[in-house]
Design an enzyme around this catalytic site. Structure first.
Site: not given
Ligand SMILES: Cc1c2[nH]c(c1CCC(=O)O)Cc1[nH]c(c(CCC(=O)O)c1C)Cc1[nH]c(c(CCC(=O)O)c1C)Cc1[nH]c(c(C)c1CCC(=O)O)C2
Length: 350
Positions: A78, A158
């Site tokens: 992340d 953030y």
């Molecule tokens: C802003 C941002 C974040 N994380 C990320 C961004 C930039 C891209 C975008 O604009 O979405 C980038 C990110 N987050 C994740 C990846 C992994 C690689 C991929 O498969 O793309 C990448 C490249 C895994 C993740 N990062 C997150 C998950 C979900 C967690 C889970 O499995 O419970 C995953 C698979 C958690 C996360 N992480 C973040 C948020 C807002 C959240 C919660 C939203 C959600 O739950 O979908 C911050």
């Protein structure tokens, strides 16, 4: 002297070459829409535990490659592991998204660690090595590995707010009220992110993607200072240190301001969100840089005609130049796996 074609179509496209078919990967391709991801996730404890356990992070990175044969894998991690490694308290509240203890002043900044010595990231780097080793034997070595980080402005938003916020008001207010503090934080993030990306490249990432999720929040007068300049600095540090690696910039929501990045020749590709008109991108961007995108994730979730039409429009507009097929943002958890299979079929058919 001509170099041999890279076995990866994805790398060929990043080099600006024509490819025999359009390479394809999906943002958030490892994630909750996959039952095998949900299984591992349930075993891992917290989301950050999953990111920091190389065996499990490697497994979920490879799951979508085994299932769909995408042309690139993206490291499972992340963008918020960087503030965590700098010493900020970061956690993921179930169903609520990320939470951080806010850093809002020089004192908070002084408590953060050395940006070039982020040992908390060692397990993530180990995941990169493991994934790359496994990819050498999967799909005949044709699947490339992408590392990533967040852009300084996005990560700073953030760090300052302590969570996701509508219109990123807290970081924007800082940009007006305390630009000196924000500059110091952004400079620290440029250092930390550059050193982190170089480590990912050394461990086996052939390309790195910089996620600028909140550039759209910046008014024109602030865009250069807080988005374009830090991203450019970061790209130049990485390319200066590792010229062979490719850098992709995904600046979501910045619309026509994407053209500003075409003046940075060190960038191999620009990601397009789903709001970008692909015919405009074909004219304004593609002659100068590879483009990546940009199917609306909801067209994929809907499937059927919406999916078929969406894919057709993108391929028709962009197949004349270097193009990597992707979504315009991450795949949504309720998306049926069968729709992803259909997407792969449609893009492969051309
Ligand atoms: C802003 C941002 C974040 N994380 C990320 C961004 C930039 C891209 C975008 O604009 O979405 C980038 C990110 N987050 C994740 C990846 C992994 C690689 C991929 O498969 O793309 C990448 C490249 C895994 C993740 N990062 C997150 C998950 C979900 C967690 C889970 O499995 O419970 C995953 C698979 C958690 C996360 N992480 C973040 C948020 C807002 C959240 C919660 C939203 C959600 O739950 O979908 C911050």
């Amino acid at each position: 002297m001509r170099t041999d074609p890279d076995p990866s179509l994805f790398i060929q496209a990043l080099r600006g070459e024509r490819t025999e078919r359009t390479p394809l990967w999906m943002m958030r391709q490892a994630g909750r829409y996959l039952p095998e991801y949900r299984d591992v996730r349930a075993r891992a404890g917290s989301f950050l535990d999953l990111c920091y356990t190389p065996e499990l992070a490697t497994e979920v990175t490879l799951q979508p490659i085994r299932r769909f044969g995408f042309d690139a894998a993206i490291l499972f991690s992340d963008i918020l592991v960087v503030p965590h490694a700098l010493g900020q308290n970061v956690w993921f509240a179930e169903g609520e998204g990320p939470r951080l203890d806010p850093v809002t002043d020089a004192e908070g900044l002084a408590r953060l660690g050395d940006p070039t010595d982020l040992r908390r990231l060692d397990p993530v780097i180990e995941t990169v090595s493991r994934v790359r080793a496994d990819l050498r034997t999967l799909n005949g070595g044709a699947t490339a590995l992408i590392g990533f980080c967040g852009a300084p402005w996005t990560v700073a938003s953030y760090m300052i707010a302590g969570k996701g916020t509508p219109d990123q008001a807290p970081v924007r207010l800082k940009a007006y009220q305390d630009p000196q503090f924000l500059q110091a934080l952004v400079d620290l993030l440029v250092e930390a992110s550059a050193s982190y990306l170089v480590r990912q490249i050394d461990a086996g990432a052939q390309a790195v993607q910089i996620f600028e999720s909140f550039g759209s929040a910046l008014p024109p007068a602030l865009f250069d200072r807080w988005c374009l300049e830090p991203v450019t600095k970061l790209v130049r540090k990485v390319k200066g240190a590792r010229p062979e690696a490719h850098v992709i910039v995904f600046a979501r929501g910045v619309a026509g301001r994407l053209t500003r990045f075409t003046d940075v020749p060190e960038i191999s590709a620009l990601g397009l969100d789903w709001s970008i008109d692909v015919n405009w991108a074909a004219q304004a961007l593609q002659p100068r840089v590879t483009v990546q995108g940009n199917l609306d994730p909801l067209a994929l979730m809907a499937g059927g005609d919406a999916l078929a039409r969406g894919v057709r429009d993108i391929l028709d507009a962009l197949s004349g130049g270097p193009h990597i097929f992707n979504l315009g943002h991450g795949i949504q958890p309720p998306t049926p796996v069968a729709h992803v299979e259909e997407l792969v079929r449609l893009v492969r058919a051309g």
